[in-house]
Design a protein around this motif. Structure first.
Motif, PDB file in Angstrom:
ATOM      1  N   SER A 178       0.841  -1.198   0.000  1.00 48.54           N
ATOM      2  CA  SER A 178       0.000   0.000   0.000  1.00 48.54           C
ATOM      3  C   SER A 178       0.875   1.246   0.000  1.00 48.54           C
ATOM      4  CB  SER A 178      -0.893   0.037   1.235  1.00 48.54           C
ATOM      5  OG  SER A 178      -1.598  -1.173   1.362  1.00 48.54           O
ATOM      6  N   TYR A 179       0.575   2.139  -0.900  1.00 47.30           N
ATOM      7  CA  TYR A 179       1.232   3.447  -0.921  1.00 47.30           C
ATOM      8  C   TYR A 179       0.256   4.469  -0.343  1.00 47.30           C
ATOM      9  CZ  TYR A 179       4.570   1.312  -4.189  1.00 47.30           C
ATOM     10  OH  TYR A 179       5.507   0.512  -4.764  1.00 47.30           O
ATOM     11  N   TYR A 180       0.666   5.142   0.700  1.00 41.96           N
ATOM     12  CA  TYR A 180      -0.228   6.117   1.339  1.00 41.96           C
ATOM     13  C   TYR A 180       0.365   7.516   1.320  1.00 41.96           C
ATOM     14  CZ  TYR A 180      -2.388   2.118   3.803  1.00 41.96           C
ATOM     15  OH  TYR A 180      -3.017   0.961   4.130  1.00 41.96           O
ATOM     16  N   CYS A 181      -0.457   8.500   0.979  1.00 36.82           N
ATOM     17  CA  CYS A 181      -0.149   9.892   1.327  1.00 36.82           C
ATOM     18  C   CYS A 181      -1.510  10.467   1.662  1.00 36.82           C
ATOM     19  CB  CYS A 181       0.558  10.619   0.181  1.00 36.82           C
ATOM     20  SG  CYS A 181      -0.238  10.402  -1.418  1.00 36.82           S
ATOM     21  N   ASN A 241       2.661  13.116   4.376  1.00 33.82           N
ATOM     22  CA  ASN A 241       3.908  12.371   4.447  1.00 33.82           C
ATOM     23  C   ASN A 241       3.754  10.982   3.820  1.00 33.82           C
ATOM     24  OD1 ASN A 241       6.524  11.850   5.035  1.00 33.82           O
ATOM     25  ND2 ASN A 241       6.129  11.250   7.161  1.00 33.82           N
ATOM     26  N   PRO A 242       4.488  10.697   2.729  1.00 37.92           N
ATOM     27  CA  PRO A 242       4.291   9.421   2.056  1.00 37.92           C
ATOM     28  C   PRO A 242       4.788   8.234   2.880  1.00 37.92           C
ATOM     29  CG  PRO A 242       5.919  10.763   0.896  1.00 37.92           C
ATOM     30  CD  PRO A 242       5.435  11.574   2.025  1.00 37.92           C
ATOM     31  N   ARG A 243       4.014   7.156   2.871  1.00 41.95           N
ATOM     32  CA  ARG A 243       4.371   5.960   3.621  1.00 41.95           C
ATOM     33  C   ARG A 243       4.117   4.740   2.741  1.00 41.95           C
ATOM     34  NH1 ARG A 243       0.483   4.574   7.376  1.00 41.95           N
ATOM     35  NH2 ARG A 243      -1.127   5.905   6.518  1.00 41.95           N
ATOM     36  N   ILE A 244       4.830   3.678   3.043  1.00 42.64           N
ATOM     37  CA  ILE A 244       4.619   2.428   2.318  1.00 42.64           C
ATOM     38  C   ILE A 244       4.388   1.317   3.328  1.00 42.64           C
ATOM     39  CG2 ILE A 244       5.649   0.729   0.761  1.00 42.64           C
ATOM     40  CD1 ILE A 244       7.354   3.024  -0.367  1.00 42.64           C
TER      41      ILE A 244
END
Lengths: 505, 262
Positions: B130-133, B245-248
Motif C-alpha cells: 500500500s502506498y499512502y499519502c 507524508n508518504p508511507r509504504i
C-alpha cells in the motif's frame, strides 16, 4: 522511504512449519485471496466507495463533488451546495472513501443537536459506517466514528476528552455557525487537529465577507492571507469589494458548490413575490408612536430595542405588547410611563392585523398546504388563533422540538392541517416536499435564513413550482430590511456564486 | 459482487467452517453457527465473556441471511446481507484469519511402471503493498520460491489455484527435501518484495511532498510576523505531516507450502 511491515504472519508460519500445522482450508485460502483482489485499490484517483454502497443512489453531482474534494482539494473543503442537494451524502461518500482507503480510522462529526440522530441513521443505514451518537459518558476510545452536538463538544469536560483523541477526520455540519471567530465553538474547532476536514454549509456568507475569511481560515489558515492582508485587499468597507473576482477564485479552490440548475436534475421553478401590505390608519398611528419613542426618553435610545419594537409592530400587536410591557418596568418618569401606557392602550384596541389578513387571503386563494415562517412566538400563537377563527386549521413548529415531536408535527401537517406555522429556529432539519407555498411573514436580516426556509420545501422530491411570498409593510422598517437583504445577496453572489431567487426581482 | 456470488460465498464459507446449513433456497439461507464462528462474525464479545466466566452453556447464534431481497416478501424473516454490509465484511475478515496458512500437495495419477512421482517444494507468499499519502494505491504480488533451486516465480497464486491439490500427500509420491529451509525462503521473498518496492515508480511520493510544501507555505503565511507561534500553528503543521507524508506498507495476505510436479 521507510517501509512498514505490520504482520506477525512470519513467526506464525515458522511455528506452524516446525509443528507441522495446523494448516488452513484451501478453499478459504483461495477465497481470502480473491476478496483482497476484489477490494484492491488500483489507482490513487477515482472512487472505490460507490461499489460498496448498494443501498444508495448517488447523483452525478454528488459523485463529482466527492472526487473533487479528494483529488483536487486533498481532503479539506467546504461543501457549499445549495440547500437540498445532499451535502450529507457527499460528506458520507468522502468519509467512506477515506475509510476504505485506510486513511481515516477515527472521525468526529459535529452537528446541531437537532440533526444528531439523522446523521447517525444516515451513516449507519446508507453508508454502513458504524457511527454512534455521543452521550454524556460515551467512552470516545471505544468508538471510531462519533456524532456529537456542537454545543456539547465545545464545553468541558467534553472538549478535553475530544482533544485527547487523535481524529483523522473532522466533519462539521451547518458550519456557518462558525462564522464568528470570537465564539467558543470557533476557538474549539480552531485548536482541533484537522487532518481531513469538511465544512458543510449552504450559506458560507450570511452577512459580510469576513465570514468567509474566518471559515476558510479555520479550514486552511493562510489561504485567504492573514487578517491584515485580507482586510486591506478585500474590504474597504464591509459591503463593497474591490477584488471580488480574485477572492471568488481563491474561495472556489477550497469550496465545492453545486447549484440546483447545474445538477442535471429537473428542478421546479421558484416563483418569488414581494407582497406589499398597507397598515390601517390605526396601526400606522401606533407604529409612528413607537417610532417616536426615542424622542421621548433615553430609555428608548438603544437602537436595538427600537428596531426590535418596530419589527414586532410589523408582525403583531401580541409580539409588540410583550416587549413594551418589559420596557414599562424600566421607565421612571411619569411622562415615560404615560406615553407607553397610551401606546399599549391604542395597541389593545387594534382590531385588524393587516398582515394576517393578507396571509388569510393567500391561504384561501391557493387552497393548498402553506408553510408560514415568523420570527416571534407570540405572532405564531396569534396566527394560529386567527386562522382558526376563519376555519383554517394549523399546527405549530419550532426548533426545540424533539425528533419524535418533529415527525408527529410533520405528519399532522401532511394529513390534517392546511397550514404549518414555524419560527425561525424551526428551519433546520424538517423537510416538507409535499408543500409548495411558503409565506415569509416576517423578514429576517439575513438572506441565508430565507434560503434555509425555502430549502425546507424546494429540495429533491418537490414536484410543483414553489411559490414564495415575502410580506413587507410599506413605509416601515421592513422596506429597509428588503433593501439590505438585496445588498447582502449581492455580496454573496460576487464572492461565492449565484443564488437561486430569494427576493422578487 | 452480486447477490448470487454473495450467496455462493456464504455457502462455501459456512461449509468450510463446519457450520450446519439448515436450509438453503438460493436467495436465503439459515445456518447454525459454531462457537468459533459466532465469536468471529457476531460481534458480541461481552456475551462470550459472560458465558466463559460463568460457565453457562454456550448458545451460538442461528442466522437467517437473505442475499436477494427482491425474492422475499417479508424482510423481517432474516438479515439482509450484501456486498458492503457489515456482516459480510466480518465474514471476509474471518475468511482472512481462517485462510492464512496452507500446505498443499498436487494430486498425481499412479504411474504405470509403479514408480513414485516426485514433487518439488515451493513456498508462496501473497503480498499486498500500500502506498499512502493523502491518497492510496495498492498492489498485489504473489511470489513463490522453489525451495530446491531458489528460483522465484511471479503470479504464483494464479498458476496454482486451478491445480488439483489436496492437503494430504497421496501414497505414491515422493517429496524432494528442501535445499532452502522455508524460513530462509521467506527471507528471500521478503528481500524480493523489498526490491520490487524500491524499483517502483515513486513520483506519487514526490507529488505528495510538493502538495505538502505548498500547504506549509500557506500556513506559514498566515502566521507571518507572529513572533511566538500559537499552539494551533503546531497542530496544523502536524496535521499536514500526517496527511501528506508518504508511507509504504507491505502486508502478507496469506501463503504456504506447495508440493508440485516439476
Amino acid at each position: 522511504m521507510n517501509i512498514e511491515r505490520p504482520t506477525n504472519w512470519r513467526e506464525d508460519f515458522n511455528r506452524r512449519f516446525e509443528e507441522n500445522g495446523p494448516w488452513d482450508s484451501w478453499s478459504l485460502y483461495k477465497m481470502s485471496y480473491e476478496i483482497e483482489k476484489m477490494n484492491l485499490i488500483p489507482e490513487f484517483s477515482g472512487l472505490q466507495a460507490p461499489k460498496f454502497l448498494t443501498n444508495l443512489q448517488i447523483l452525478p453531482h454528488q459523485l463529482e463533488a466527492a472526487k473533487t474534494v479528494i483529488e483536487k482539494m486533498n481532503g479539506k473543503a467546504i461543501l457549499g451546495d445549495e440547500v437540498g442537494l445532499g451535502k450529507t451524502i457527499e460528506a458520507g461518500l468522502i468519509l467512506k472513501e477515506y475509510m476504505i482507503r485506510g486513511l481515516v480510522k477515527k472521525a468526529l462529526i459535529l452537528v446541531p443537536a437537532s440533526l444528531q440522530n439523522q446523521w447517525v441513521t444516515e451513516l449507519n443505514v446508507r453508508f454502513f459506517i458504524p457511527a454512534i451518537p455521543y452521550r454524556k459518558n460515551t467512552p470516545l476510545d471505544h468508538y471510531d466514528v462519533v456524532i456529537m452536538s456542537m454545543d456539547t463538544a465545545k464545553k468541558s469536560p467534553h472538549r478535553e476528552k475530544i482533544y485527547e483523541q487523535d481524529y483523522d477526520m473532522i466533519i462539521i455540519d451547518e458550519a456557518h455557525k462558525l462564522k464568528n471567530h470570537k465564539t467558543q465553538i470557533y476557538e474549539f474547532v480552531q485548536s482541533l487537529k484537522k487532518k481531513f476536514c469538511l465544512l458543510l454549509t449552504a450559506t458560507p456568507i450570511q452577512n459580510d465577507v469576513f465570514e468567509i475569511f474566518y471559515l476558510v481560515s479555520l479550514l486552511k489558515p493562510g489561504h485567504l492571507g492573514n487578517f491584515e492582508t485580507f482586510q486591506s485587499s478585500f474590504s474597504a468597507t464591509k459591503h463593497s469589494l474591490k477584488e471580488e473576482k480574485y477572492l471568488k477564485e481563491l474561495v472556489n479552490q477550497v469550496m465545492v458548490r453545486n447549484r440546483r440548475q447545474d445538477t442535471g436534475i429537473e428542478w421546479t421553478n421558484r416563483k418569488v413575490q414581494t407582497i406589499p401590505v398597507h397598515f390601517t390608519e390605526e396601526e400606522r398611528e401606533v407604529y409612528d408612536m413607537l417610532y417616536n419613542l426615542k424622542n421621548v426618553s433615553s430609555v428608548f435610545s438603544s437602537s436595538f430595542t427600537m428596531v426590535t419594537l418596530l419589527k414586532e409592530m410589523c408582525s403583531s400587536k401580541e409580539a409588540t405588547y410583550l416587549t413594551l410591557k418589559k420596557m414599562l418596568e424600566k421607565c421612571i418618569t411619569k411622562e415615560e410611563i404615560d406615553y407607553i401606557e397610551e401606546i399599549i392602550n391604542k395597541l389593545m384596541y387594534l382590531e385588524v392585523n393587516s398582515k394576517a389578513e393578507k396571509v388569510l387571503e393567500i391561504v384561501e386563494q391557493c387552497n393548498e398546504k402553506v408553510l408560514i415562517f415568523t420570527e416571534y412566538r407570540a405572532t405564531q400563537a396569534y396566527l394560529q388563533w386567527y386562522l382558526n377563527t376563519k376555519g383554517i386549521s394549523s399546527v405549530l413548529f419550532n426548533g426545540k422540538f424533539s425528533k419524535s415531536k418533529r415527525d408527529w408535527v410533520k405528519q399532522l401537517f401532511r394529513e390534517r392541517d392546511q397550514v404549518l406555522i414555524a419560527t425561525e429556529s424551526g428551519g433546520e432539519g424538517i423537510n416538507l416536499q409535499f408543500c409548495h407555498h411558503v409565506i415569509n411573514y416576517d423578514l429576517p436580516w439575513n438572506p441565508m435564513k430565507i434560503e434555509q426556509r425555502i430549502g425546507r420545501v424546494h429540495r429533491l422530491g418537490q414536484e410543483e413550482d414553489v411559490h414564495i411570498y415575502n410580506l413587507a409593510i410599506e413605509n416601515t422598517i421592513e422596506q429597509k430590511i428588503l433593501d439590505l437583504l438585496g445588498d447582502k445577496i449581492n455580496v454573496f453572489e460576487k464572492v461565492v456564486g449565484d443564488l437561486d431567487d430569494i427576493l422578487a426581482t | 459482487m452480486f447477490a448470487p456470488q454473495v450467496h455462493e460465498y456464504l455457502r462455501t464459507f459456512f461449509h468450510e467452517t463446519n457450520c450446519e446449513i439448515e436450509s438453503d433456497e438460493g436467495y436465503m439461507l439459515t445456518v447454525q453457527l459454531t462457537i468459533d464462528i459466532d465469536k468471529k462474525i457476531m460481534n458480541r464479545p461481552f456475551y462470550w465473556q459472560y458465558i466463559e466466566t460463568t460457565g453457562s452453556p454456550p448458545n451460538p447464534a442461528r442466522l437467517t441471511l437473505i442475499t436477494d431481497r427482491s425474492k422475499i416478501d417479508n424482510p423481517f424473516m432474516g438479515e439482509i446481507i450484501h456486498f458492503g454490509s457489515r456482516r459480510l465484511n466480518q465474514i471476509f475478515k474471518a475468511t482472512k484469519e481462517l485462510g492464512a496458512f496452507v500446505q498443499m500437495y498436487e494430486k498425481v495419477q499412479q504411474a504405470e511402471n509403479g514408480n513414485r512421482s516426485t514433487l518439488t517444494p515451493y513456498l508462496c507468499v501473497n503480498y499486498k503493498i500500500s502506498y499512502y499519502c493523502d491518497q492510496t494505491k495498492e498492489k498485489m504480488y504473489s511470489l513463490g520460491i522453489n525451495l530446491v533451486n531458489g528460483n522465484i516465480h511471479d503470479d504464483f497464486h494464479e498458476s496454482v489455484c486451478n491445480l488439483n491439490l489436496t492437503n494430504e500427500p497421496t501414497e505414491n509420491i515422493y517429496c524432494l527435501p528442501y535445499i532452502i529451509k522455508p524460513h530462509r525462503g521467506l527471507e528471500r521473498l521478503d528481500e524480493m518484495i523489498q526490491s520490487i518496492v524500491q524499483n517502483d515508480d515513486h513520483s506519487w511520493a514526490q507529488e505528495a511532498k510538493m502538495r505538502w510544501e505548498k500547504e506549509q507555505e500557506v500556513l506559514d503565511y498566515f502566521y507571518e510576523g507572529v513572533e511566538e507561534k500559537p499552539e494551533s500553528y503546531e497542530i496544523e503543521k502536524k496535521a499536514l505531516e500526517e496527511r501528506f507524508n508518504p508511507r509504504i506498507k507491505v502486508e502478507i495476505i496469506n501463503g504456504g507450502l506447495f508440493y508440485l510436479k516439476s
